[in-house]
Design a protein around this motif. Structure first.
Motif, short mmCIF file in Angstrom:
data_model
loop_
_atom_site.label_atom_id
_atom_site.label_comp_id
_atom_site.label_asym_id
_atom_site.label_seq_id
_atom_site.Cartn_x
_atom_site.Cartn_y
_atom_site.Cartn_z
N GLN A 234 0.86 -1.18 0.00
CA GLN A 234 0.00 0.00 0.00
C GLN A 234 0.90 1.23 0.00
O GLN A 234 1.90 1.28 0.71
N ARG A 244 -3.29 0.58 -3.60
CA ARG A 244 -3.02 -0.76 -3.08
C ARG A 244 -2.77 -1.72 -4.22
O ARG A 244 -3.42 -1.64 -5.27
N PHE A 248 -3.22 -7.03 -2.12
CA PHE A 248 -3.42 -6.29 -0.88
C PHE A 248 -4.86 -5.77 -0.82
O PHE A 248 -5.53 -5.86 0.22
N ALA A 249 -5.32 -5.24 -1.94
CA ALA A 249 -6.70 -4.75 -1.99
C ALA A 249 -7.68 -5.88 -1.73
O ALA A 249 -8.69 -5.71 -1.01
#
Length: 254
Positions: A234, A244, A248-249
């Motif tokens: 991020q 992101r 990760f998102a």
């Protein structure tokens, strides 16, 4: 050197220790039923932290790194290993992480993460498997908290410490952040004020976080590539917007 122990009452099952070293603060939260093992873990980790300072502190004229840079002594095996690790991160990030600083080889951008990885290894050897270690924003967790729940790692905005920009919940988590070190403040092309990277170990995550700041506008492309290899990230831009990486998102549900 300043040290502080909290909640270290015999039989409490918890030892919290704060150590000022490297011009920063390292906190240890160790859980277990063996008080002697907790104390031994603390003592060995504290010794490691100061050993790392003696070897790798580029701000100290008497550190091994500084003396080696001046060609006064040969590099020890340990220094060579960490320099090689820094070189690996440089290759991994296509040079965005530069192992040279002020014209000299300097592995500063990976050392804190590397030290936390070593500290977690020390704890494991003592049978301490529930812990959190935070070295200036490089955080490693193992096992569970005292309540038996996963650990909660909170990352704040360096421009506004009261603003929480990320909360990660998990058992075995490695979270590295970059954004406020001297090395990063001097970067001319930076477009971000904070980068956070999660991955299999903290040493490489630490270097990638530094690279994310250094990469400037190329950071999303680089981090998307690394995301595929398990390095989730991020980045908070200078204007406060958040980017992101895909995994990760997905992890954060966004």
């Amino acid at each position: 050197m300043t040290t502080t122990d909290q909640n270290a009452t015999p039989g409490s099952g918890r030892l919290v220790h704060v150590e000022q070293v490297w011009g920063s603060v390292v906190s240890l939260h160790l859980l277990g039923t063996d008080d002697a093992a907790l104390a031994a873990t603390r003592d060995e980790i504290v010794a490691l932290l100061h050993h790392v300072d003696d070897v790798f502190n580029a701000s100290r004229d008497d550190s091994e790194l500084s003396r080696w840079q001046r060609d006064e002594i040969p590099a020890s095996g340990e220094l060579q290993d960490v320099l090689a690790l820094a070189g690996t991160v440089s290759v991994l990030t296509h040079g965005a992480y530069d192992v040279r600083w002020n014209g000299r080889p300097d592995p500063t951008g990976v050392v804190k993460g590397w030290a936390v990885d070593r500290a977690i290894d020390i704890a494991a050897r003592h049978g301490v498997t529930n812990l959190v270690i935070n070295a200036g924003g490089n955080i490693g967790t193992r096992g569970a908290s005292g309540s038996g729940r996963p650990w909660q790692v909170v990352v704040s905005d360096p421009a506004d410490p009261q603003r929480v920009v990320l909360t990660v919940v998990g058992n075995d988590v490695n979270v590295a952040t970059a954004g406020s070190s001297e090395r990063i403040r001097c970067m001319r092309e930076r477009t971000a004020r904070l980068a956070t990277v999660m991955g299999p170990n903290l040493a490489v995550a630490d270097g990638i976080a530094t690279a994310a700041i250094a990469a400037g506008s190329a950071a999303p492309s680089l981090l998307t590539e690394l995301d595929e290899s398990g390095w989730l990230s991020q980045v908070i831009a200078l204007d406060g917007s958040v980017w992101r990486s895909p995994k990760f998102a997905e992890l954060m549900g966004t």
